[in-house]
Design an enzyme around this catalytic site. Structure first.
Site, short mmCIF file in Angstrom:
data_model
loop_
_atom_site.label_atom_id
_atom_site.label_comp_id
_atom_site.label_asym_id
_atom_site.label_seq_id
_atom_site.Cartn_x
_atom_site.Cartn_y
_atom_site.Cartn_z
N ASP A 128 10.36 -48.84 19.27
CA ASP A 128 10.93 -50.10 18.84
C ASP A 128 12.37 -49.85 18.36
O ASP A 128 12.83 -48.71 18.27
CB ASP A 128 10.07 -50.73 17.74
CG ASP A 128 10.11 -52.26 17.78
OD1 ASP A 128 11.15 -52.80 18.22
OD2 ASP A 128 9.14 -52.90 17.37
N TYR A 129 13.06 -50.92 18.04
CA TYR A 129 14.49 -50.89 17.77
C TYR A 129 14.81 -49.94 16.60
O TYR A 129 14.44 -50.19 15.46
CB TYR A 129 14.98 -52.29 17.43
CG TYR A 129 16.47 -52.49 17.50
CD1 TYR A 129 17.05 -53.08 18.61
CD2 TYR A 129 17.29 -52.09 16.46
CE1 TYR A 129 18.42 -53.28 18.68
CE2 TYR A 129 18.66 -52.28 16.51
CZ TYR A 129 19.22 -52.87 17.63
OH TYR A 129 20.59 -53.06 17.69
#
Length: 725
Positions: free
Chosen positions: A268-269
């Site tokens: 994820d980011y």
């Protein structure tokens, strides 16, 4: 070792040739994802990212779309990098791209895999036209705590529903062949029980049993893998102290080893670098090594791989074989997308300078999806509105709020193209006198407009109260401790209700809103969720009866925040609720039951059910039987009923939930007509993780329940017997 990140990849001739030619920096570049930015007034990349692409140090882009932008950036890789390996472009196409459909939680209320697949297919076509080749959807996190804002992005509380949702969305996004036009790769996210975060607080720690992980939180991801999903994203939080981004047990042993997943795993980011903040890595090199060894192939924007992997390799924390394995998976993913043959994926070859004309929004499908998502929670007969409705007061901050209709994660959708409730109702009831007054803002402290709203309501025949939470109060980083109406909306509602007029409350939200006072006093309550671009038309269709509501709750709607987490599939207790006995499992101050149960939803007609009839009284593990139920429409209008098949294993080595969903079926009937619904049950569906967590199939009695919700008091039941093979 079996299931290791080194032994799972198989190199194609192209991949083998590229790996042999690549420098370490170019290999790590394929594992590195950068983000697009607004540069010079349009989407593009910064000079530093452009340089990195030209040097072969970036392999994919996030948040960049549009034919002109994609062609321009892809040319950097194809014309300036040494090995000319094409980029892929990714984006959060969660519930539509240009056309915005209802939020996934709302769409789940349709209980329609066909619809779920068609909206994903439509979104994929639009996204592919914009140069996107990977979407970060479907979100499959099982959620039983409405304080968690990301509940809006997923299919609700049930693992069976989540699994069917996963299959449909993967089929819809990907089609039969990712290299053909009009499809995009899907990403099953966020593996790691993200919906179980502590106290519903986004990014917080998770501490659940292995049994809960396997029974509740992983089935939808396994279904996505079995359906051929191309990518999986790891969750942000830790599970019992091990962050999902560095969780080798989860990503390597289960996902790749047990399930045989051979696609790419994306962080994820910024999550790889965050392993340092989690306290499991001392520096960026250790963070990069943990993620890579666990099986994370692509570092989304954290720069941990380009900064940390060379150091980790020098320290002996990772091997070149582990790096090559990840690079191989990324390159094979690009092959699967057809990028080496057509790096622009059907877009022009880059010579054009004018963006193609966008086709119109898919409004018919958006309207169908939105109205099938709407759930009629309560109705004393005020709905449907009469065609000669007379004077209608349309009151509340959502009455004419175009942007709020789209909800969180709106892709490339434009709020200006939304149909407001005011517009939709005016079109549906052209003869009615409709007065529109906001009264208050969504979450502001100013109640000065309440007096005007009350005066407008006073002269109306019926009042439509449009209430809820703002679109940005749901989704990521949108946890709410108090899941009720923000700002002065309650004061507005109380003032209008005090008039004694018929009041229809239409709720817009990404979660259940806990409003027992409103349910008790309103003549009707409608859960509209965030319906998307066709919100106004869809809501008007349902309110006027042009469409008989079919939405059913994919979760339990709490009566009080103190009940959270609340769900229908509880395990039995030795002291079940007994009103006459204090020492049973209950609260002193609120009911144990929800305001509305899982599966609840009303219609404008009335259905009756016959007794369930299994096609066989016994089952073995390899068998399939059907449960048949006669359904009659005893009302005055045509309608659609949704039936749920639950089971309860009476005696087992592991206490089984009081209800487990095993199938859902629908039937449409004209007034006075009857029909037979067949619900399927397989022996395999009756297995469960045994004492050793291996699949167990145990002989004994199984109670079958059929009904229109998980309200046990109204379920019809019969019994079958499982026998040993």
């Amino acid at each position: 070792m079996p299931g290791s990140v080194e032994t799972l990849h198989v190199e194609t001739p192209r991949v083998k040739t590229l790996l042999a030619a690549m420098t370490l920096e170019e290999k790590i570049g394929q594992l590195t994802m950068a983000s697009g930015e607004t540069v010079g007034g349009r989407l593009g990349v910064t000079p530093s990212v452009a340089e990195a692409i030209a040097a072969g140090h970036v392999g994919s882009l996030l948040n960049l779309w549009g034919p002109l932008s994609v062609r321009e950036v892809q040319r950097l890789a194809l014309e300036r990098s040494r090995l000319k390996i094409p980029l892929f472009f990714s984006f959060d196409v969660l519930h539509g791209h240009r056309t915005v459909f209802p939020i996934p939680l709302g769409e789940a209320a349709a209980f329609s895999p066909d619809l779920w697949e068609r909206t994903a297919r439509a979104a994929a076509r639009e996204a592919a036209r914009d140069g996107i080749s990977l979407t970060y959807a479907p979100m499959l996190d099982l959620a039983r705590d409405p304080r968690w804002g990301r509940m809006a992005e997923g299919p609700g509380e049930d693992p069976w529903v989540g699994s069917r949702f996963a299959e449909a969305k993967v089929r819809g996004f990907q089609g039969d062949d990712l290299a053909t036009a009009g499809g995009v790769a899907a990403t099953a996210k966020h593996i790691g029980a993200y919906g179980a975060v502590t106290a519903g607080r986004d990014y917080a720690s998770i501490d659940i049993s292995e049994r809960s992980l396997r029974e509740l939180h992983l089935p939808a991801f396994k279904a996505a893998v079995d359906a051929g999903v191309a990518a999986v994203m790891a969750a942000f939080p830790d599970i019992a102290g091990v962050p999902a981004t560095g969780n080798a047990r989860l990503l390597r042993d289960i996902l790749r080893g047990e399930w045989g997943f051979d696609g790419i795993v994306v962080s994820d980011y910024g999550a790889v670098a965050e392993l340092v903040a989690h306290g499991v890595a001392a520096d960026i090199a250790e963070a990069a090594a943990l993620a890579l060894k666990a099986g994370v192939d692509i570092d989304m924007t954290s720069k941990a791989y380009p900064l940390g992997l060379p150091v980790a390799l020098a320290r002996g924390l990772v091997s070149m074989g582990e790096i090559d394995a990840a690079v191989s998976r990324v390159l094979r993913f690009k092959e699967r997308l057809g990028l080496f043959e057509d790096p622009y994926r059907g877009l022009a070859d880059g010579a054009g300078t004018v963006a193609p004309v966008e086709p119109p929004l898919d409004r018919d499908l958006a309207r169908e999806a939105a109205r099938r998502a709407i759930v009629l929670l309560a109705n004393d007969g005020v709905l449907p509105l009469a065609r000669e409705a007379g004077r209608i007061a349309l009151i509340g901050p959502f009455a004419a709020a175009a942007s709020e209709m789209l909800g969180p994660w709106t892709g490339a959708g434009h709020a200006a193209e939304s149909i407001t409730i005011a517009d939709g109702l005016s079109a549906a009831l052209p003869e009615a006198a409709i007065s529109v007054v906001a009264g208050v803002s969504i979450d502001g402290p100013d109640g000065a407009g309440i007096a005007k709203a009350v005066e407008t309501a006073r002269s109306a025949d019926v009042v439509l109260l449009c209430l809820g939470e703002a679109a940005d109060m749901s989704g990521e980083a949108a946890s709410r401790a108090r899941v009720d109406l923000p700002g002065c909306q309650r004061e507005l509602a109380e003032a209008v209700l005090a008039l004694g007029k018929p009041v229809v409350a239409v709720l817009f939200s990404g979660r259940p809103l806990i409003l027992p006072w409103l349910v008790a006093r309103a003549a009707a309550v409608v859960a509209a969720w965030f319906p998307g671009h066709e919100a106004g038309h869809a809501v008007a269709d349902v309110l006027t009866g042009a469409f008989n509501p079919v939405g059913r709750l994919p979760l339990s709607w709490p009566y009080d925040v103190g009940q959270i987490p609340i769900f229908y599939a509880e395990r039995p207790t030795g002291r079940p609720v007994d009103a006459a006995n204090r020492y049973t499992s209950k609260y002193l101050d609120v009911p144990t039951t929800p305001q509305f149960p899982f599966g609840h939803g009303l219609s404008y007609t009335r259905f009756t059910l016959g007794e369930p009839r299994p096609t066989s009284p016994v089952m073995r593990r390899g068998d399939q039987i059907f449960v048949e139920v006669e359904v009659t429409n005893e009302g005055q209008v045509a309608g659609e009923e949704t039936l749920f098949l639950f089971i309860h294993d009476v005696v087992a080595s592991i206490a089984r939930p009081v209800l487990e969903l095993k199938d859902v079926a629908k039937i449409s009937l004209l007034p006075g007509a009857s029909g037979t619904v067949r619900l399927a049950l397989t022996g395999e569906a009756l297995t469960f993780p045994g004492l050793d967590l291996a699949p167990a199939f145990e002989a004994g009695d199984i109670v079958l329940f059929v009904g229109v919700s998980a309200d046990r008091a109204h379920l019809r039941r019969t019994t079958i017997r499982l026998i040993d093979p």
